[in-house]
Structures are given as structure tokens and as C-alpha cells.
Design a protein around this motif. Structure first.
Motif, PDB file in Angstrom:
ATOM      1  N   ASP A 120       0.709  -0.911  -0.190  1.00  0.00           N
ATOM      2  CA  ASP A 120      -0.237   0.153   0.217  1.00  0.00           C
ATOM      3  C   ASP A 120       0.716   1.279  -0.031  1.00  0.00           C
ATOM      4  OD1 ASP A 120      -1.597   2.038   0.129  1.00  0.00           O
ATOM      5  OD2 ASP A 120      -3.713   0.707   1.755  1.00  0.00           O
ATOM      6  N   ARG A 121       1.480   1.418  -1.501  1.00  0.00           N
ATOM      7  CA  ARG A 121       2.247   3.169  -1.030  1.00  0.00           C
ATOM      8  C   ARG A 121       1.780   4.259  -0.740  1.00  0.00           C
ATOM      9  NH1 ARG A 121       6.674   3.506  -6.023  1.00  0.00           N
ATOM     10  NH2 ARG A 121       6.895   6.136  -5.658  1.00  0.00           N
ATOM     11  N   ASP A 122       0.224   3.957  -1.222  1.00  0.00           N
ATOM     12  CA  ASP A 122      -0.275   5.188  -1.144  1.00  0.00           C
ATOM     13  C   ASP A 122      -0.308   5.826   0.492  1.00  0.00           C
ATOM     14  OD1 ASP A 122      -0.724   6.419  -3.934  1.00  0.00           O
ATOM     15  OD2 ASP A 122      -2.759   4.873  -3.779  1.00  0.00           O
ATOM     16  N   TRP A 123      -0.232   4.561   0.839  1.00  0.00           N
ATOM     17  CA  TRP A 123      -1.073   4.588   2.851  1.00  0.00           C
ATOM     18  C   TRP A 123       0.500   5.193   2.524  1.00  0.00           C
ATOM     19  CZ3 TRP A 123       2.106   2.781   7.054  1.00  0.00           C
ATOM     20  CH2 TRP A 123       1.893   2.860   8.567  1.00  0.00           C
ATOM     21  N   LEU A 124       1.682   4.766   2.931  1.00  0.00           N
ATOM     22  CA  LEU A 124       2.450   4.850   3.252  1.00  0.00           C
ATOM     23  C   LEU A 124       3.324   6.729   2.869  1.00  0.00           C
ATOM     24  CD1 LEU A 124       6.078   4.324   4.154  1.00  0.00           C
ATOM     25  CD2 LEU A 124       6.321   3.644   1.687  1.00  0.00           C
ATOM     26  N   ASP A 125       3.522   6.525   1.157  1.00  0.00           N
ATOM     27  CA  ASP A 125       3.588   8.359   0.912  1.00  0.00           C
ATOM     28  C   ASP A 125       2.738   8.931   1.825  1.00  0.00           C
ATOM     29  OD1 ASP A 125       5.283   7.402  -0.778  1.00  0.00           O
ATOM     30  OD2 ASP A 125       3.104   7.498  -2.306  1.00  0.00           O
ATOM     31  N   GLY A 126       1.735   8.750   2.185  1.00  0.00           N
ATOM     32  CA  GLY A 126       0.442   9.683   3.264  1.00  0.00           C
ATOM     33  C   GLY A 126       0.938   9.670   4.537  1.00  0.00           C
ATOM     34  N   ALA A 127       1.381   8.794   5.466  1.00  0.00           N
ATOM     35  CA  ALA A 127       1.685   8.636   6.634  1.00  0.00           C
ATOM     36  C   ALA A 127       2.999  10.044   6.525  1.00  0.00           C
ATOM     37  CB  ALA A 127       2.285   7.579   7.205  1.00  0.00           C
ATOM     38  N   TYR A 177       0.495   6.328  12.765  1.00  0.00           N
ATOM     39  CA  TYR A 177       1.062   5.622  11.827  1.00  0.00           C
ATOM     40  C   TYR A 177       1.779   4.026  12.918  1.00  0.00           C
ATOM     41  CZ  TYR A 177      -0.850   9.217   8.931  1.00  0.00           C
ATOM     42  OH  TYR A 177      -1.646   9.714   8.554  1.00  0.00           O
ATOM     43  N   ALA A 196       0.397   1.311  13.262  1.00  0.00           N
ATOM     44  CA  ALA A 196      -0.154   0.545  12.296  1.00  0.00           C
ATOM     45  C   ALA A 196       0.453   0.126  11.095  1.00  0.00           C
ATOM     46  CB  ALA A 196      -1.061   1.730  11.350  1.00  0.00           C
ATOM     47  N   ARG A 206       0.142  -1.914   8.011  1.00  0.00           N
ATOM     48  CA  ARG A 206      -0.164  -1.570   6.437  1.00  0.00           C
ATOM     49  C   ARG A 206       0.521  -1.798   5.311  1.00  0.00           C
ATOM     50  NH1 ARG A 206      -4.708   1.931   6.426  1.00  0.00           N
ATOM     51  NH2 ARG A 206      -4.571   1.729   4.250  1.00  0.00           N
ATOM     52  N   CYS A 207       1.745  -2.131   6.438  1.00  0.00           N
ATOM     53  CA  CYS A 207       2.875  -2.255   5.320  1.00  0.00           C
ATOM     54  C   CYS A 207       3.809  -4.002   5.070  1.00  0.00           C
ATOM     55  CB  CYS A 207       4.452  -1.531   6.054  1.00  0.00           C
ATOM     56  SG  CYS A 207       3.996   0.036   5.588  1.00  0.00           S
TER      57      CYS A 207
END
Length: 207
Positions: A16-23, A37, A40, A44-45
Motif C-alpha cells: 500500500d504505497r499510497d498509505w506510506l506516502d500519505g503517512a 502511523y 499501524a 499496512r506495510c
């Protein structure tokens, strides 16, 4: 390992790269967001080893990147808070992240805490590159603890560069104790003792 290389390795593997970028963006803008974050990151990763970052797992890398994304003024405080409040996996991630952060010797209390534990993962992580901030006596005791606990000495950063006469004496004493009990030092500790006592002068280098 650099922050850039670690991020590239994680981005190539994270589901979930979008989650990482947003975090990372959120933490840079609002440091207090790191708590949720950080917790999580494993979910998530993932927790799998990263092929392009030897020795790192995905959750460790994500947590290290979150710490590295903090504004400089917030790094030291949040590094200590997340270590003190974290479980063993989170503590290990903090310890592994230390060389990537602008904390320097301020991280020494965390290293001391990790070395005092009986968790081999934390002891090993504390003896990575950040251990350069440990004073010689503490560092030697930590290396000896690795031998006691069966932690491979290849986790100790700069081992051959820092090993000295005092460490050789300590290892020799432990070796005699083990022999008297009909036991032997681990092979890597025996090899280190041999290196320290077979220098051209016949002795290990001075402390």
C-alpha cells in the motif's frame, strides 16, 4: 543504509504505497501524527524481509522512514517516546533507525536500556552503527553480553576496529571459565580472541 535507499527498497515491496506516502507527508506536517502511523506500520506495510535492504523488514523500514520524516526539532523527543512506549518490535525499529536520524549521542540512554534487556533482538540492534556513541567500557560489556546470549558477533558494528586489550582480557577470562565448566566459547568469539591475541606484537591493541 541511507534513508533514500531504504525508502526505495520499501516502495518496491510495500502493498500500500499510497498509505506510506500519505503517512510520511502527515508526519512531516504534524509530528504528533506519528503515533498512530507507527503503530499501524506492521499491518499496512507487512513484516516480510525486504529483498533490497538486507536485514530490514518492511515494518522496520516504514517506522524508520516515519522517524526520518519528522521535522528535525521533533526527532529526539519522538524517538524516545516511541521507544519507551513501544513493544519489542517497535523498540527494535527505533534502534535500527538511530543511524539515520540526527540524534547522535542523545540516543545513548536508549542503547543502554536495550543492552540491559534479555531480548537478543534489542541487544543486537543496539550494537549497530549507533553504538559508536557508547563509551568503551559499556561497549565491551555489551559485546561480552552478546557472547553470553549467543548473539552472533557479526551484528556488532566496527567490531575489529574497536576491539582492544581490555576486551581480549575479558574474553580470555570467560574462555577460562567455560573451559573449567567443560564448555567452549562460540566459534566467532574464539576467532575474535585469537585475532586479538595474535597481533604482530603478540598482544591486542591498547584501549
Amino acid at each position: 543504509m541511507t534513508v533514500e535507499r531504504l525508502r526505495a527498497a520499501l516502495e518496491a515491496a510495500v502493498p500500500d504505497r499510497d498509505w506510506l506516502d500519505g503517512a510520511l507527508r502527515a508526519v512531516a506536517a504534524e509530528p504528533a501524527a506519528i503515533g498512530r502511523y507507527f503503530a499501524a506500520a506492521g499491518r499496512r506495510c507487512g513484516r516480510a524481509p525486504l529483498p533490497d535492504a538486507a536485514g530490514w523488514t518492511a515494518d522496520e523500514a516504514a517506522r524508520a522512514l516515519l522517524l526520518a520524516a519528522l521535522p528535525a526539532a521533533a526527532v529526539t523527543g519522538w524517538t524516545e517516546t516511541l521507544y519507551r512506549q513501544g513493544d519489542a518490535t517497535e523498540k527494535r525499529a527505533v534502534l535500527r533507525a538511530l543511524p539515520l536520524l540526527p540524534v547522535g549521542a542523545e540516543a545513548v540512554p536508549l542503547l543502554h536500556d536495550a543492552i540491559r534487556t534479555n531480548d537478543t533482538r534489542l541487544v543486537a540492534a543496539a550494537l549497530g552503527p549507533a553504538a559508536r556513541h557508547l563509551d568503551p567500557a559499556t561497549w565491551r560489556q555489551a559485546v561480552l553480553k552478546c557472547v553470553f546470549m549467543g548473539v552472533p558477533l557479526d551484528v556488532v558494528d566496527d567490531l575489529d576496529e574497536r576491539a582492544d586489550t581490555e576486551l581480549a582480557i575479558m574474553l580470555a577470562g570467560l574462555n577460562e571459565e567455560r573451559r573449567a565448566a567443560g564448555r567452549a566459547l562460540p566459534a566467532d568469539a574464539t576467532a575474535l580472541l585469537q585475532r586479538l591475541t595474535s597481533a604482530p606484537t603478540g598482544t591486542a591493541k591498547e584501549a
